[in-house]
Design a protein around this motif. Structure first.
Motif, PDB file in Angstrom:
ATOM      1  N   PRO A 105       0.826  -1.219   0.000  1.00  0.00           N
ATOM      2  CA  PRO A 105       0.000   0.000   0.000  1.00  0.00           C
ATOM      3  C   PRO A 105       0.854   1.260   0.000  1.00  0.00           C
ATOM      4  CG  PRO A 105      -0.841  -1.592   1.572  1.00  0.00           C
ATOM      5  CD  PRO A 105       0.468  -2.131   1.096  1.00  0.00           C
ATOM      6  N   VAL A 106       0.378   2.251  -0.728  1.00  0.00           N
ATOM      7  CA  VAL A 106       1.125   3.501  -0.892  1.00  0.00           C
ATOM      8  C   VAL A 106       0.332   4.651  -0.295  1.00  0.00           C
ATOM      9  CG1 VAL A 106       2.060   5.132  -2.578  1.00  0.00           C
ATOM     10  CG2 VAL A 106       2.236   2.679  -2.993  1.00  0.00           C
ATOM     11  N   VAL A 107       1.020   5.542   0.402  1.00  0.00           N
ATOM     12  CA  VAL A 107       0.405   6.783   0.856  1.00  0.00           C
ATOM     13  C   VAL A 107       1.261   7.929   0.337  1.00  0.00           C
ATOM     14  CG1 VAL A 107       1.602   6.647   3.082  1.00  0.00           C
ATOM     15  CG2 VAL A 107      -0.393   8.120   2.842  1.00  0.00           C
ATOM     16  N   LEU A 108       0.639   8.868  -0.375  1.00  0.00           N
ATOM     17  CA  LEU A 108       1.374   9.916  -1.075  1.00  0.00           C
ATOM     18  C   LEU A 108       1.110  11.317  -0.535  1.00  0.00           C
ATOM     19  CD1 LEU A 108       0.787   8.643  -4.737  1.00  0.00           C
ATOM     20  CD2 LEU A 108       2.764   8.244  -3.269  1.00  0.00           C
ATOM     21  N   ASP A 109       0.031  11.485   0.211  1.00  0.00           N
ATOM     22  CA  ASP A 109      -0.338  12.805   0.710  1.00  0.00           C
ATOM     23  C   ASP A 109      -0.049  12.887   2.206  1.00  0.00           C
ATOM     24  OD1 ASP A 109      -2.963  14.296   2.126  1.00  0.00           O
ATOM     25  OD2 ASP A 109      -1.996  15.397   0.511  1.00  0.00           O
ATOM     26  N   PRO A 110       0.704  13.885   2.664  1.00  0.00           N
ATOM     27  CA  PRO A 110       1.077  13.925   4.085  1.00  0.00           C
ATOM     28  C   PRO A 110      -0.111  14.044   5.029  1.00  0.00           C
ATOM     29  CG  PRO A 110       1.735  15.952   2.956  1.00  0.00           C
ATOM     30  CD  PRO A 110       1.321  14.980   1.896  1.00  0.00           C
ATOM     31  N   GLU A 111      -1.137  14.779   4.645  1.00  0.00           N
ATOM     32  CA  GLU A 111      -2.301  14.889   5.525  1.00  0.00           C
ATOM     33  C   GLU A 111      -3.029  13.554   5.629  1.00  0.00           C
ATOM     34  OE1 GLU A 111      -4.011  19.292   5.595  1.00  0.00           O
ATOM     35  OE2 GLU A 111      -3.884  18.510   3.546  1.00  0.00           O
ATOM     36  N   ALA A 112      -3.124  12.825   4.523  1.00  0.00           N
ATOM     37  CA  ALA A 112      -3.718  11.495   4.583  1.00  0.00           C
ATOM     38  C   ALA A 112      -2.845  10.548   5.388  1.00  0.00           C
ATOM     39  CB  ALA A 112      -3.923  10.956   3.170  1.00  0.00           C
ATOM     40  N   ALA A 113      -1.522  10.706   5.277  1.00  0.00           N
ATOM     41  CA  ALA A 113      -0.601   9.839   6.006  1.00  0.00           C
ATOM     42  C   ALA A 113      -0.693  10.039   7.512  1.00  0.00           C
ATOM     43  CB  ALA A 113       0.832  10.096   5.539  1.00  0.00           C
ATOM     44  N   MET A 114      -1.167  11.205   7.949  1.00  0.00           N
ATOM     45  CA  MET A 114      -1.268  11.499   9.379  1.00  0.00           C
ATOM     46  C   MET A 114      -2.455  10.803  10.037  1.00  0.00           C
ATOM     47  SD  MET A 114      -0.498  15.609   9.298  1.00  0.00           S
ATOM     48  CE  MET A 114      -0.736  15.821  11.064  1.00  0.00           C
ATOM     49  N   GLN A 115      -3.443  10.418   9.261  1.00  0.00           N
ATOM     50  CA  GLN A 115      -4.677   9.907   9.839  1.00  0.00           C
ATOM     51  C   GLN A 115      -4.488   8.516  10.438  1.00  0.00           C
ATOM     52  OE1 GLN A 115      -7.250  12.018  10.048  1.00  0.00           O
ATOM     53  NE2 GLN A 115      -5.795  13.417   9.047  1.00  0.00           N
ATOM     54  N   PRO A 116      -5.104   8.255  11.597  1.00  0.00           N
ATOM     55  CA  PRO A 116      -5.037   6.910  12.168  1.00  0.00           C
ATOM     56  C   PRO A 116      -5.555   5.882  11.164  1.00  0.00           C
ATOM     57  CG  PRO A 116      -5.978   8.460  13.741  1.00  0.00           C
ATOM     58  CD  PRO A 116      -5.881   9.199  12.434  1.00  0.00           C
ATOM     59  N   GLY A 117      -4.831   4.794  11.041  1.00  0.00           N
ATOM     60  CA  GLY A 117      -5.231   3.769  10.088  1.00  0.00           C
ATOM     61  C   GLY A 117      -4.649   3.939   8.709  1.00  0.00           C
ATOM     62  N   ALA A 118      -3.907   5.020   8.462  1.00  0.00           N
ATOM     63  CA  ALA A 118      -3.285   5.203   7.148  1.00  0.00           C
ATOM     64  C   ALA A 118      -2.216   4.142   6.920  1.00  0.00           C
ATOM     65  CB  ALA A 118      -2.652   6.597   7.061  1.00  0.00           C
ATOM     66  N   PRO A 119      -2.007   3.726   5.673  1.00  0.00           N
ATOM     67  CA  PRO A 119      -0.918   2.766   5.405  1.00  0.00           C
ATOM     68  C   PRO A 119       0.408   3.315   5.909  1.00  0.00           C
ATOM     69  CG  PRO A 119      -2.275   3.093   3.450  1.00  0.00           C
ATOM     70  CD  PRO A 119      -2.712   4.123   4.440  1.00  0.00           C
ATOM     71  N   ARG A 120       1.211   2.459   6.496  1.00  0.00           N
ATOM     72  CA  ARG A 120       2.523   2.898   6.974  1.00  0.00           C
ATOM     73  C   ARG A 120       3.458   3.090   5.790  1.00  0.00           C
ATOM     74  NH1 ARG A 120       4.116   0.269  12.789  1.00  0.00           N
ATOM     75  NH2 ARG A 120       2.122   0.650  13.827  1.00  0.00           N
ATOM     76  N   VAL A 121       4.181   4.187   5.834  1.00  0.00           N
ATOM     77  CA  VAL A 121       5.110   4.484   4.744  1.00  0.00           C
ATOM     78  C   VAL A 121       6.176   3.402   4.642  1.00  0.00           C
ATOM     79  CG1 VAL A 121       6.887   6.107   3.994  1.00  0.00           C
ATOM     80  CG2 VAL A 121       4.689   6.948   4.815  1.00  0.00           C
ATOM     81  N   ARG A 122       6.588   2.881   5.781  1.00  0.00           N
ATOM     82  CA  ARG A 122       7.496   1.734   5.786  1.00  0.00           C
ATOM     83  C   ARG A 122       7.179   0.888   7.013  1.00  0.00           C
ATOM     84  NH1 ARG A 122      11.692   5.818   7.565  1.00  0.00           N
ATOM     85  NH2 ARG A 122      12.384   5.105   9.602  1.00  0.00           N
ATOM     86  N   SER A 123       7.584  -0.372   6.970  1.00  0.00           N
ATOM     87  CA  SER A 123       7.113  -1.324   7.968  1.00  0.00           C
ATOM     88  C   SER A 123       7.686  -1.085   9.350  1.00  0.00           C
ATOM     89  CB  SER A 123       7.463  -2.752   7.513  1.00  0.00           C
ATOM     90  OG  SER A 123       8.866  -2.891   7.342  1.00  0.00           O
ATOM     91  N   ASP A 124       8.828  -0.396   9.459  1.00  0.00           N
ATOM     92  CA  ASP A 124       9.465  -0.271  10.764  1.00  0.00           C
ATOM     93  C   ASP A 124       9.084   1.000  11.519  1.00  0.00           C
ATOM     94  OD1 ASP A 124      10.792   1.387   8.979  1.00  0.00           O
ATOM     95  OD2 ASP A 124      12.700   1.223  10.036  1.00  0.00           O
TER      96      ASP A 124
END
Length: 361
Positions: A123-142
């Motif tokens: 899964p990819v997340v490209l927008d920082p505001e979307a990335a901040m939301q709880p449940g957003a795909p993790r940018v990387r697994s660690d």
């Protein structure tokens, strides 16, 4: 006494550059030099399921195709300096996955095109505001959401305010969150005669220096590692290389080569990778990026989202400033600048009240 103001001063490095006599990092001859070429990932997020270098190794002049497992970096971490090649997971499009090393630049380039990297999309997340939301795909697994060190305490002390901690539901992609304030900004804004507010966004910005990044690493007869690199921070590069390779700093000598521009973009990045290749292969190695590689895989300035409200009275008296700033740090958290941005936003003005929330995402 003649004033120095308005008097033209020639640059000391000007004549050599104008005549073409200056030798940049890619111009310096070294006996036995090997040439390196990066193999870049074409996906923003994926699991590496295999790297097939068999065809590349068949190209005449190719000495090695190195992956993360081959590097002489004893403790790979989650930052770019200690993990210069993706190990198990690709976390941005353009991330280096392998390093082809050959006797000539042409052989390295030809072989790099033959390295096959098998990637399983994630899964990819490209927008920082979307990335901040709880449940957003993790940018990387660690990523675990633990906040790194913050400069807010120091800056707030200088400004006379204090750091404020409050709970806000955020995803693990938020690597740092700070809030610092002084006075009651909300009340001051509600009582101001004039309130101006806006939302401002900037894209990631490539510095577009004239000379792409280039690094050469070799070992002196006494065992010292010599790194010649187009850097604007030679002592920082020395420390970074020594840390990544677990070597004493006294054994690492960084020689900054003349810069064809930098503009904040030439900090340590590929120096540990090239040094590790030289250590592994026991020969001098040079990595000279192409323009495409430089744009895809280096250090562009972070994109910013800023929402700000400013209150004042009609006589020009400032009442308060309130801001929320999001810095898009990409797939890594080092070099996040969100805390500094809030201080710059306030400027040199005496604000009776302010309230800043900043996020590194």
């Amino acid at each position: 006494m003649t004033s120095p103001i308005g008097v033209s001063r020639p640059r000391p490095d000007g004549p050599g550059k104008v005549r073409g006599a200056t030798r940049y990092g890619a111009d310096r001859p070294i006996r036995g030099l090997l040439h390196a070429r990066l193999v870049l990932a074409g996906r923003a997020h994926a699991r590496i399921t295999g790297v097939d270098a068999s065809e590349a190794l068949g190209v005449p002049g190719v000495v090695a195709v190195l992956t993360a497992a081959d590097l002489a970096i004893p403790s790979p971490g989650a930052d770019r300096l200690s993990l210069p090649l993706a190990r198990d997971e690709v976390i941005f499009a353009g991330q280096p996955v392998a390093l082809v090393v050959a006797e000539t630049p042409a052989a390295a380039t030809d072989a790099a095109e033959l390295v096959l990297v098998d990637l399983a999309p994630l899964p990819v997340v490209l927008d920082p505001e979307a990335a901040m939301q709880p449940g957003a795909p993790r940018v990387r697994s660690d990523v675990d959401g633990s906040s790194g060190p913050s400069n807010a305490q120091d800056h707030a002390a200088v400004g006379g305010g204090e750091e404020v901690h409050d709970a806000e539901p955020l995803s693990a992609n938020v690597v740092d969150e700070t809030r610092y304030a002084m006075g009651n900004a909300a009340a001051a804004l509600s009582g101001a005669e004039v309130v101006v507010e806006g939302r401002f966004t900037t894209a990631w910005t490539y510095q577009a220096y004239l000379e792409p990044q280039v690094t050469t690493a070799r070992f002196d007869p006494d065992g010292s590692l010599v790194v010649e690199t187009a850097t604007q921070a030679s002592f920082g590069a020395q420390s970074d290389v020594a840390k990544a390779l677990d070597m004493p700093s006294r054994r690492v000598r960084v020689v900054p080569t003349p810069l064809g521009g930098a503009f904040g973009g030439k900090w340590a990045l590929f120096e540990p990778l090239v040094a590790s290749a030289a250590l592994t292969l026991e020969r001098p190695v040079r990595l000279e990026l192409t323009r495409l590689e430089d744009m895809a895989a280096t250090n562009p300035f972070q994109g910013i989202i800023a929402e700000a409200r400013v209150g004042a009275d009609r006589d020009g008296s400032l009442r308060a400033i309130e801001a929320r700033i999001i810095a898009d740090t990409g797939a890594f958290d080092e070099g996040a600048i969100h805390s500094f941005l809030a201080i710059l936003l306030a400027g040199p003005y005496a604000w009776p009240a302010y309230d800043f929330r900043t996020y590194g995402v």
